[in-house]
Design a protein around this motif. Structure first.
Motif, PDB file in Angstrom:
ATOM      1  N   ILE A  84      -7.595 -31.119  64.186  1.00 56.33           N
ATOM      2  CA  ILE A  84      -6.593 -30.181  64.683  1.00 56.33           C
ATOM      3  C   ILE A  84      -6.541 -30.180  66.200  1.00 56.33           C
ATOM      4  CG2 ILE A  84      -5.909 -27.759  64.745  1.00 56.33           C
ATOM      5  CD1 ILE A  84      -7.121 -27.392  62.031  1.00 56.33           C
ATOM      6  N   GLY A  85      -7.694 -29.976  66.838  1.00 55.60           N
ATOM      7  CA  GLY A  85      -7.725 -29.939  68.291  1.00 55.60           C
ATOM      8  C   GLY A  85      -7.097 -28.666  68.836  1.00 55.60           C
ATOM      9  N   LEU A  86      -7.097 -28.542  70.155  1.00 54.44           N
ATOM     10  CA  LEU A  86      -6.556 -27.341  70.785  1.00 54.44           C
ATOM     11  C   LEU A  86      -5.056 -27.202  70.551  1.00 54.44           C
ATOM     12  CD1 LEU A  86      -8.469 -27.299  74.203  1.00 54.44           C
ATOM     13  CD2 LEU A  86      -8.795 -25.777  72.244  1.00 54.44           C
ATOM     14  N   THR A  87      -4.356 -28.341  70.569  1.00 53.29           N
ATOM     15  CA  THR A  87      -2.906 -28.295  70.361  1.00 53.29           C
ATOM     16  C   THR A  87      -2.568 -27.769  68.973  1.00 53.29           C
ATOM     17  OG1 THR A  87      -2.601 -30.190  71.836  1.00 53.29           O
ATOM     18  CG2 THR A  87      -0.778 -29.636  70.366  1.00 53.29           C
ATOM     19  N   GLY A  88      -3.234 -28.316  67.965  1.00 54.34           N
ATOM     20  CA  GLY A  88      -2.991 -27.864  66.599  1.00 54.34           C
ATOM     21  C   GLY A  88      -3.423 -26.424  66.393  1.00 54.34           C
ATOM     22  N   PHE A  89      -4.553 -26.063  67.003  1.00 51.10           N
ATOM     23  CA  PHE A  89      -5.068 -24.701  66.902  1.00 51.10           C
ATOM     24  C   PHE A  89      -4.052 -23.702  67.455  1.00 51.10           C
ATOM     25  CE2 PHE A  89      -7.650 -21.123  68.454  1.00 51.10           C
ATOM     26  CZ  PHE A  89      -8.380 -20.831  67.310  1.00 51.10           C
ATOM     27  N   PHE A  90      -3.498 -24.026  68.609  1.00 50.33           N
ATOM     28  CA  PHE A  90      -2.492 -23.162  69.222  1.00 50.33           C
ATOM     29  C   PHE A  90      -1.217 -23.140  68.383  1.00 50.33           C
ATOM     30  CE2 PHE A  90       1.284 -22.889  71.974  1.00 50.33           C
ATOM     31  CZ  PHE A  90       1.111 -21.608  72.488  1.00 50.33           C
ATOM     32  N   THR A  91      -0.847 -24.296  67.837  1.00 49.48           N
ATOM     33  CA  THR A  91       0.378 -24.396  67.042  1.00 49.48           C
ATOM     34  C   THR A  91       0.304 -23.535  65.793  1.00 49.48           C
ATOM     35  OG1 THR A  91       0.728 -26.665  67.814  1.00 49.48           O
ATOM     36  CG2 THR A  91       1.944 -25.980  65.858  1.00 49.48           C
ATOM     37  N   VAL A  92      -0.856 -23.533  65.137  1.00 47.53           N
ATOM     38  CA  VAL A  92      -1.026 -22.741  63.915  1.00 47.53           C
ATOM     39  C   VAL A  92      -0.733 -21.270  64.178  1.00 47.53           C
ATOM     40  CG1 VAL A  92      -2.741 -21.866  62.276  1.00 47.53           C
ATOM     41  CG2 VAL A  92      -2.649 -24.301  62.794  1.00 47.53           C
ATOM     42  N   PHE A  93      -1.323 -20.737  65.237  1.00 43.39           N
ATOM     43  CA  PHE A  93      -1.148 -19.317  65.533  1.00 43.39           C
ATOM     44  C   PHE A  93       0.245 -19.013  66.083  1.00 43.39           C
ATOM     45  CE2 PHE A  93      -5.757 -19.450  65.348  1.00 43.39           C
ATOM     46  CZ  PHE A  93      -6.049 -18.256  64.696  1.00 43.39           C
ATOM     47  N   SER A  94       0.758 -19.898  66.921  1.00 38.64           N
ATOM     48  CA  SER A  94       2.070 -19.634  67.521  1.00 38.64           C
ATOM     49  C   SER A  94       3.185 -19.705  66.485  1.00 38.64           C
ATOM     50  CB  SER A  94       2.344 -20.617  68.664  1.00 38.64           C
ATOM     51  OG  SER A  94       2.361 -21.950  68.200  1.00 38.64           O
ATOM     52  N   THR A  95       3.109 -20.678  65.565  1.00 41.05           N
ATOM     53  CA  THR A  95       4.144 -20.772  64.531  1.00 41.05           C
ATOM     54  C   THR A  95       4.059 -19.605  63.554  1.00 41.05           C
ATOM     55  OG1 THR A  95       2.691 -22.258  63.263  1.00 41.05           O
ATOM     56  CG2 THR A  95       4.409 -23.270  64.603  1.00 41.05           C
ATOM     57  N   ALA A  96       2.842 -19.187  63.236  1.00 38.28           N
ATOM     58  CA  ALA A  96       2.679 -18.036  62.341  1.00 38.28           C
ATOM     59  C   ALA A  96       3.256 -16.778  62.984  1.00 38.28           C
ATOM     60  CB  ALA A  96       1.207 -17.834  62.005  1.00 38.28           C
ATOM     61  N   LEU A  97       2.932 -16.579  64.248  1.00 41.74           N
ATOM     62  CA  LEU A  97       3.435 -15.408  64.962  1.00 41.74           C
ATOM     63  C   LEU A  97       4.952 -15.456  65.092  1.00 41.74           C
ATOM     64  CD1 LEU A  97       2.809 -12.829  66.558  1.00 41.74           C
ATOM     65  CD2 LEU A  97       2.538 -14.258  68.604  1.00 41.74           C
ATOM     66  N   LEU A  99       8.072 -11.961  53.192  1.00 43.34           N
ATOM     67  CA  LEU A  99       8.790 -13.181  53.579  1.00 43.34           C
ATOM     68  C   LEU A  99       8.126 -13.842  54.783  1.00 43.34           C
ATOM     69  CD1 LEU A  99      12.494 -12.005  53.187  1.00 43.34           C
ATOM     70  CD2 LEU A  99      11.447 -13.929  51.984  1.00 43.34           C
ATOM     71  N   GLY A 100       7.762 -13.026  55.759  1.00 44.71           N
ATOM     72  CA  GLY A 100       7.099 -13.563  56.946  1.00 44.71           C
ATOM     73  C   GLY A 100       5.767 -14.200  56.613  1.00 44.71           C
ATOM     74  N   THR A 101       5.022 -13.562  55.718  1.00 45.58           N
ATOM     75  CA  THR A 101       3.722 -14.105  55.316  1.00 45.58           C
ATOM     76  C   THR A 101       3.883 -15.417  54.563  1.00 45.58           C
ATOM     77  OG1 THR A 101       2.835 -11.857  55.142  1.00 45.58           O
ATOM     78  CG2 THR A 101       1.595 -13.612  54.067  1.00 45.58           C
ATOM     79  N   GLY A 102       4.851 -15.453  53.657  1.00 47.15           N
ATOM     80  CA  GLY A 102       5.093 -16.679  52.901  1.00 47.15           C
ATOM     81  C   GLY A 102       5.493 -17.832  53.795  1.00 47.15           C
ATOM     82  N   GLY A 103       6.333 -17.541  54.780  1.00 48.87           N
ATOM     83  CA  GLY A 103       6.763 -18.585  55.695  1.00 48.87           C
ATOM     84  C   GLY A 103       5.701 -18.980  56.694  1.00 48.87           C
ATOM     85  N   ALA A 104       4.898 -18.016  57.117  1.00 51.20           N
ATOM     86  CA  ALA A 104       3.920 -18.281  58.174  1.00 51.20           C
ATOM     87  C   ALA A 104       2.622 -18.875  57.655  1.00 51.20           C
ATOM     88  CB  ALA A 104       3.616 -16.990  58.929  1.00 51.20           C
ATOM     89  N   ILE A 149      10.472 -13.617  63.814  1.00 51.12           N
ATOM     90  CA  ILE A 149      11.825 -13.953  63.362  1.00 51.12           C
ATOM     91  C   ILE A 149      12.176 -13.186  62.092  1.00 51.12           C
ATOM     92  CG2 ILE A 149      13.271 -15.796  62.418  1.00 51.12           C
ATOM     93  CD1 ILE A 149      11.863 -17.723  64.331  1.00 51.12           C
ATOM     94  N   CYS A 150      11.238 -13.156  61.137  1.00 53.18           N
ATOM     95  CA  CYS A 150      11.484 -12.432  59.885  1.00 53.18           C
ATOM     96  C   CYS A 150      11.697 -10.945  60.137  1.00 53.18           C
ATOM     97  CB  CYS A 150      10.318 -12.635  58.914  1.00 53.18           C
ATOM     98  SG  CYS A 150      10.360 -14.206  58.045  1.00 53.18           S
ATOM     99  N   TYR A 151      10.944 -10.403  61.084  1.00 54.85           N
ATOM    100  CA  TYR A 151      11.073  -8.973  61.383  1.00 54.85           C
ATOM    101  C   TYR A 151      12.479  -8.647  61.882  1.00 54.85           C
ATOM    102  CZ  TYR A 151      10.596  -4.538  63.830  1.00 54.85           C
ATOM    103  OH  TYR A 151      10.791  -3.258  64.273  1.00 54.85           O
ATOM    104  N   GLY A 176      15.101  -9.257  59.143  1.00 53.55           N
ATOM    105  CA  GLY A 176      15.019  -8.172  58.170  1.00 53.55           C
ATOM    106  C   GLY A 176      15.629  -6.889  58.697  1.00 53.55           C
ATOM    107  N   LYS A 177      15.393  -6.621  59.967  1.00 51.53           N
ATOM    108  CA  LYS A 177      15.956  -5.420  60.585  1.00 51.53           C
ATOM    109  C   LYS A 177      17.474  -5.529  60.688  1.00 51.53           C
ATOM    110  CE  LYS A 177      14.909  -2.278  64.404  1.00 51.53           C
ATOM    111  NZ  LYS A 177      14.107  -2.078  65.642  1.00 51.53           N
ATOM    112  N   TYR A 178      17.949  -6.737  60.973  1.00 54.36           N
ATOM    113  CA  TYR A 178      19.390  -6.948  61.134  1.00 54.36           C
ATOM    114  C   TYR A 178      20.132  -6.770  59.811  1.00 54.36           C
ATOM    115  CZ  TYR A 178      23.792  -9.308  62.227  1.00 54.36           C
ATOM    116  OH  TYR A 178      25.120  -9.611  62.393  1.00 54.36           O
ATOM    117  N   VAL A 179      19.524  -7.217  58.714  1.00 53.50           N
ATOM    118  CA  VAL A 179      20.182  -7.128  57.397  1.00 53.50           C
ATOM    119  C   VAL A 179      19.716  -5.902  56.613  1.00 53.50           C
ATOM    120  CG1 VAL A 179      20.490  -9.617  57.274  1.00 53.50           C
ATOM    121  CG2 VAL A 179      18.444  -8.596  56.279  1.00 53.50           C
TER     122      VAL A 179
END
Length: 232
Positions: free
Chosen positions: A84-97, A120-125, A102-104, A107-110
């Motif tokens: 994974i390395g630092l790049t992958g480590f950062f990517t995992v958390f940043s994409t999850a966040l 939905l956010g958990t499933g996607g993240a 985005i889902c929040y 969801g608020k908009y609709v």
């Protein structure tokens, strides 16, 4: 009687989905057993009556066991895997966040309720179906909402599984970059592995490590969702 019909149908669907996915894997096609089970279940439930009671029993009795078994399989050391390395480590958390944020807002908009939005956010993240199944009891989601969330997650997962290898080639990404991308956005582990393998050997190893590290985030997400569910 109707409960037995539903239970038997659910078991048969699970077995058929597993065998079909196993057969497809021989041709390097991986839709995921859960995706196939969802499709088969939707079709069969439409034509076979009296399956709802058995389905609810499976959710209330089998789902908690599945969540416990899922927890046994989590391995926090994947966060520190050398692939994974630092790049992958950062990517995992940043994409999850990013997925949660985005889902929040969507969801608020609709005007979607917060429980469904979080699921939905958990499933996607995190890891698609497994994540939704793991957090839905804590969020107190009704069966109907869980089914809708799973359908959306599976559709999005299938789309990302198909387009990530293609776009990686078009964009000229290296195997390392493509592997990190595949592991950080594709929902199901088999699909992430298959997509990585399509790109290349190095990409497959990296995609697998990144994807498994995302799954390990469930250790933190499940109790948080339970706390949120208790306060809603």
């Amino acid at each position: 009687m109707s409960k037995n019909v539903g239970i038997t149908t659910a078991i048969l669907i699970s077995v058929i989905a597993y065998l079909v996915n196993l057969l497809l894997s021989n041709w390097d096609i991986s839709l995921g057993s859960s995706t196939l089970a969802l499709i088969l279940g939707s079709i069969i439930a439409y034509y076979i009556p009296n399956t709802e009671e058995g389905g609810k029993w499976m959710i209330s009795m089998i789902m908690p066991i599945a969540i416990i078994l899922l927890g046994f399989g989590l391995n926090l050391t994947t966060f520190f895997a050398p692939e994974i390395g630092l790049t992958g480590f950062f990517t995992v958390f940043s994409t999850a966040l990013t997925s949660f944020i985005i889902c929040y807002f969507i969801g608020k908009y609709v005007n979607l309720d917060i429980e469904t939005t979080i699921a939905l956010g958990t499933g996607g993240a995190i890891c698609g179906n497994s994540a939704v199944v793991a957090v839905s009891p804590g969020l107190r989601l009704k069966e109907e909402r869980v089914a809708v969330v799973l359908a959306v997650i599976n559709l999005l997962g299938l789309i990302t599984f198909l387009i990530v290898p293609l776009l990686s080639s078009i964009l000229g990404l290296s195997e390392e970059q493509a592997g990190i991308w595949a592991g950080s956005v594709i929902h199901a582990v088999p699909q992430a592995v298959a997509a990585g393998e399509t790109i290349g050997g190095e990409a497959m190893v990296i995609a697998t490590a990144v994807k498994l590290s995302r799954v390990s985030l469930l250790v933190f997400i499940v109790p948080i969702c339970a706390l949120i569910g208790n306060k809603i």
